[in-house]
Design an enzyme around this catalytic site. Structure first.
Site, PDB file in Angstrom:
ATOM      1  N   GLY A   1     -21.261  -0.390 -40.011  1.00  0.00           N
ATOM      2  CA  GLY A   1     -21.819   0.351 -38.872  1.00  0.00           C
ATOM      3  C   GLY A   1     -23.071  -0.347 -38.374  1.00  0.00           C
TER       4      GLY A   1
ATOM      5  N   GLY B   1     -26.195   0.138 -35.254  1.00  0.00           N
ATOM      6  CA  GLY B   1     -26.683   0.965 -34.137  1.00  0.00           C
ATOM      7  C   GLY B   1     -28.150   0.668 -33.918  1.00  0.00           C
TER       8      GLY B   1
ATOM      9  N   PHE C   1     -30.383   2.282 -34.967  1.00  0.00           N
ATOM     10  CA  PHE C   1     -31.104   2.575 -36.224  1.00  0.00           C
ATOM     11  C   PHE C   1     -31.161   1.359 -37.141  1.00  0.00           C
ATOM     12  CE2 PHE C   1     -26.606   3.630 -36.540  1.00  0.00           C
ATOM     13  CZ  PHE C   1     -26.217   2.881 -37.624  1.00  0.00           C
ATOM     14  N   GLY C   2     -30.239   0.406 -36.983  1.00  0.00           N
ATOM     15  CA  GLY C   2     -30.171  -0.729 -37.911  1.00  0.00           C
ATOM     16  C   GLY C   2     -28.715  -0.957 -38.249  1.00  0.00           C
TER      17      GLY C   2
ATOM     18  N   VAL D   1     -25.428  -0.504 -41.355  1.00  0.00           N
ATOM     19  CA  VAL D   1     -24.949   0.110 -42.595  1.00  0.00           C
ATOM     20  C   VAL D   1     -23.912  -0.833 -43.204  1.00  0.00           C
ATOM     21  CG1 VAL D   1     -23.767   2.086 -43.590  1.00  0.00           C
ATOM     22  CG2 VAL D   1     -25.295   2.408 -41.641  1.00  0.00           C
TER      23      VAL D   1
ATOM     24  N   LYS E   1     -27.965   1.811 -45.721  1.00  0.00           N
ATOM     25  CA  LYS E   1     -28.441   1.649 -44.342  1.00  0.00           C
ATOM     26  C   LYS E   1     -29.770   0.886 -44.402  1.00  0.00           C
ATOM     27  CE  LYS E   1     -30.728   4.767 -41.903  1.00  0.00           C
ATOM     28  NZ  LYS E   1     -31.098   5.931 -41.058  1.00  0.00           N
TER      29      LYS E   1
ATOM     30  N   ASP F   1     -28.014  17.454 -36.112  1.00  0.00           N
ATOM     31  CA  ASP F   1     -27.258  16.379 -35.449  1.00  0.00           C
ATOM     32  C   ASP F   1     -25.809  16.373 -35.927  1.00  0.00           C
ATOM     33  OD1 ASP F   1     -27.650  12.760 -34.912  1.00  0.00           O
ATOM     34  OD2 ASP F   1     -26.930  14.377 -33.605  1.00  0.00           O
TER      35      ASP F   1
ATOM     36  N   ASN G   1     -21.221  11.870 -37.536  1.00  0.00           N
ATOM     37  CA  ASN G   1     -22.038  12.149 -38.722  1.00  0.00           C
ATOM     38  C   ASN G   1     -21.287  12.952 -39.771  1.00  0.00           C
ATOM     39  OD1 ASN G   1     -24.236  10.781 -37.692  1.00  0.00           O
ATOM     40  ND2 ASN G   1     -25.188  12.601 -36.803  1.00  0.00           N
TER      41      ASN G   1
HETATM   42  C1  LIG Z   1     -21.471   3.998 -40.053  1.00  0.00           C
HETATM   43  N1  LIG Z   1     -21.043   4.469 -41.361  1.00  0.00           N
HETATM   44  C2  LIG Z   1     -19.801   4.285 -41.896  1.00  0.00           C
HETATM   45  C3  LIG Z   1     -19.773   4.852 -43.166  1.00  0.00           C
HETATM   46  C4  LIG Z   1     -18.608   4.781 -44.068  1.00  0.00           C
HETATM   47  C5  LIG Z   1     -17.514   5.706 -43.621  1.00  0.00           C
HETATM   48  O1  LIG Z   1     -16.344   5.332 -44.314  1.00  0.00           O
HETATM   49  C6  LIG Z   1     -21.036   5.411 -43.427  1.00  0.00           C
HETATM   50  C7  LIG Z   1     -21.635   6.122 -44.491  1.00  0.00           C
HETATM   51  C8  LIG Z   1     -22.963   6.528 -44.382  1.00  0.00           C
HETATM   52  C9  LIG Z   1     -23.758   6.233 -43.229  1.00  0.00           C
HETATM   53  C10 LIG Z   1     -25.183   6.588 -43.119  1.00  0.00           C
HETATM   54  C11 LIG Z   1     -25.600   7.401 -42.051  1.00  0.00           C
HETATM   55  C12 LIG Z   1     -26.956   7.737 -41.910  1.00  0.00           C
HETATM   56  C13 LIG Z   1     -27.900   7.311 -42.847  1.00  0.00           C
HETATM   57  C14 LIG Z   1     -27.495   6.487 -43.899  1.00  0.00           C
HETATM   58  C15 LIG Z   1     -26.138   6.126 -44.011  1.00  0.00           C
HETATM   59 CL1  LIG Z   1     -25.701   5.106 -45.309  1.00  0.00          CL
HETATM   60  C16 LIG Z   1     -23.157   5.536 -42.168  1.00  0.00           C
HETATM   61  C17 LIG Z   1     -21.821   5.139 -42.270  1.00  0.00           C
HETATM   62  C18 LIG Z   1     -23.269   7.256 -45.613  1.00  0.00           C
HETATM   63  O2  LIG Z   1     -24.331   7.812 -45.910  1.00  0.00           O
HETATM   64  N2  LIG Z   1     -22.156   7.227 -46.401  1.00  0.00           N
HETATM   65  C19 LIG Z   1     -21.160   6.589 -45.774  1.00  0.00           C
HETATM   66  O3  LIG Z   1     -20.030   6.431 -46.256  1.00  0.00           O
END
Ligand SMILES: Cn1cc(CCO)c2c3c(c(-c4ccccc4Cl)cc21)C(=O)NC3=O
Length: 284
Positions: A18, A20, A22-23, A25, A40, A133, A138
């Site tokens: 991921g 965005g 925000f940075g 992931v 992240k 949010d 999310n």
């Molecule tokens: C873009 N993206 C894709 C994924 C994997 C889905 O199979 C994902 C995750 C997270 C997060 C995430 C969101 C917000 C803050 C920190 C994290 Cl690691 C973002 C994620 C998270 O906290 N755990 C995830 O699996």
């Protein structure tokens, strides 16, 4: 800033999953425990800025919320070489947003989503916190392992053997979490924002999560894409939610209640958990 680059020392980055504002992931393996995590990595916010408050709020929220089956689990957070890093549970099924790209979810899947996220929200709200949010991007999916052995149908299974859930839905991204009674509200995605929060009425913040969850279910059921502004945006907030023909009358009525213009008329997360749609046996 710790001067040991923990990220590269303790983890092997497998894939960027991921990116965005925000940075980014990444899916990473921890070299010590061999487990997969979602990390992240974002630029360290300026000290004293709103971004720093948000970053700290995210970590505080995770720490306070601890472990819940329907909230993405937090493990660690640290700062290094000008970056902030948070290490969370990795959900291997992608996000609800990605799942929706394959088409609208059928009602049985929507009921599973309703049950799981209502539990996650009830837990967050019981800790006097609000997510702020809630949206498909999310909500993350874990593919539950098969409970029944493939050859389990040895002829003895009667026809009402409980269908084991294929997916487990979890609320993630606690970057907007705030206290129920807090004036410090960082608005979430405007597509899921109720009118009263836009008008800075923060007296029923738990019901803002219910509103956003209602529009999330509406979108997952095929009602999207949601307007970001304009007449359509206002129509939805005046209670004019289009009927979804592929869903039951009861489900459509529940969606309308969840996005009611009057926050107090929206069902609480605890009420949602007890909703008749989730307990069909009780209806006989
Ligand atoms: C873009 N993206 C894709 C994924 C994997 C889905 O199979 C994902 C995750 C997270 C997060 C995430 C969101 C917000 C803050 C920190 C994290 Cl690691 C973002 C994620 C998270 O906290 N755990 C995830 O699996």
């Amino acid at each position: 800033d710790s001067n040991i680059p923990r990220y590269s020392v303790e983890f092997v980055e497998q894939e960027v999953i991921g990116r965005g504002s925000f940075g980014e992931v990444s899916r990473c393996v921890n070299k010590l425990d061999g487990c997969v995590y979602a990390l992240k990595r974002s630029l360290r916010p300026v000290a004293g800025s709103a971004a720093e408050r948000n970053a700290l709020t995210e970590v505080y929220a995770h720490a306070v919320l601890g472990m819940h089956p329907h909230v993405v689990r937090y493990y660690s957070a640290w700062a290094e070489d000008g970056h902030m890093i948070i290490q969370n549970e990795y959900c291997d099924g992608g996000s609800l947003q990605q799942m929706m790209e394959a088409g609208p979810l059928p009602e049985p899947e929507l009921l599973l989503l309703l049950a799981h996220i209502a539990e996650g929200l009830a837990y967050i709200h019981s800790r006097q916190l609000v997510h702020m949010d809630v949206k498909p991007g999310n909500i993350f999916v874990c593919r539950a392992e098969q409970f029944t052995a493939p050859d389990s149908d040895d002829g003895y299974d009667d026809d009402d053997t409980p269908q084991h859930p294929q997916h487990i839905y979890k609320l993630g991204d606690l970057g907007h979490v705030t206290c129920v009674s807090s004036p410090l509200v960082e608005e979430g995605d405007c597509r899921y924002l109720p009118k009263e929060v836009l008008q800075e009425d923060f007296t029923h913040l738990t019901k803002a999560d219910i509103f956003a969850f209602g529009l999330t279910l509406f979108e997952a059921g095929g009602g999207g894409p949601l307007p970001k502004n304009g007449q359509q945006w206002h129509d939805i907030r005046d209670g004019k939610l289009p009927h979804l023909p592929n869903l039951s009358k009861e489900f459509n009525e529940l969606l309308k209640k969840m996005v009611d213009p009057e926050p107090m008329l929206r069902p609480s997360a605890a009420r949602l958990r007890r909703h008749a749609l989730l307990h069909p046996a009780g209806n006989k």
